[in-house]
Design a protein around this motif. Sequence first.
Motif, PDB file in Angstrom:
ATOM      1  N   HIS A   1     -15.115 -52.432  16.550  1.00  0.00           N
ATOM      2  CA  HIS A   1     -14.902 -52.154  17.969  1.00  0.00           C
ATOM      3  C   HIS A   1     -15.470 -50.795  18.299  1.00  0.00           C
TER       4      HIS A   1
ATOM      5  N   LYS B   1     -15.562 -48.005  21.906  1.00  0.00           N
ATOM      6  CA  LYS B   1     -14.617 -47.247  22.726  1.00  0.00           C
ATOM      7  C   LYS B   1     -13.533 -48.122  23.347  1.00  0.00           C
ATOM      8  N   GLN B   2     -13.848 -49.419  23.561  1.00  0.00           N
ATOM      9  CA  GLN B   2     -12.879 -50.288  24.214  1.00  0.00           C
ATOM     10  C   GLN B   2     -11.710 -50.639  23.301  1.00  0.00           C
ATOM     11  N   LYS B   3     -11.867 -50.413  21.982  1.00  0.00           N
ATOM     12  CA  LYS B   3     -10.827 -50.650  20.977  1.00  0.00           C
ATOM     13  C   LYS B   3     -10.295 -52.079  21.020  1.00  0.00           C
ATOM     14  N   GLY B   4     -11.186 -53.050  21.041  1.00  0.00           N
ATOM     15  CA  GLY B   4     -10.769 -54.448  21.033  1.00  0.00           C
ATOM     16  C   GLY B   4     -10.598 -54.989  22.438  1.00  0.00           C
TER      17      GLY B   4
ATOM     18  N   LYS C   1      -3.620 -58.710  21.227  1.00  0.00           N
ATOM     19  CA  LYS C   1      -4.785 -57.828  21.176  1.00  0.00           C
ATOM     20  C   LYS C   1      -5.624 -58.150  19.942  1.00  0.00           C
TER      21      LYS C   1
ATOM     22  N   GLU D   1      -8.263 -56.497  17.831  1.00  0.00           N
ATOM     23  CA  GLU D   1      -8.788 -55.146  17.662  1.00  0.00           C
ATOM     24  C   GLU D   1     -10.182 -55.122  17.047  1.00  0.00           C
ATOM     25  N   LEU D   2     -10.487 -56.069  16.183  1.00  0.00           N
ATOM     26  CA  LEU D   2     -11.793 -56.122  15.549  1.00  0.00           C
ATOM     27  C   LEU D   2     -12.544 -57.344  16.069  1.00  0.00           C
TER      28      LEU D   2
END
Length: 112
Positions: free
Chosen positions: A36, A38-41, A52, A54-55
């Motif tokens: 990921h 900057k959006q972090k998933g 969520k 994340e990856l």
Amino acid sequence: MKKIEAVIRPEKLESVRIALEEAGYPGLMLTRIEGHGKQKGMLQQFRGRQYKVELLPKYKVEVVCLDAECAALVAAIVESARTGDVGDGKIFVSDIEDVTRIRTGESGESAV
């Protein structure tokens, strides 16, 4: 010589491959990755519940080319991989000191 590493969306792989081939460079290396930026998933929904991820799945396309070909290949990747949305990916360009073709033993630019 340069090494181009492009992290792209999975759905853009075929268009990037075609763009590289049309730019005169049919060879590439491909790795399936997860990560990921900057959006972090991202949030997804399944059976009414949010969760969520994340990856996110991505592909890393690697190309080793001559210095003179680098800008054209980067432009071809950008044009074919861009959607305009967050998560389109990144391109990293680094110097390659040497290369050796295993089959013939050639080294340097002639081995690319």
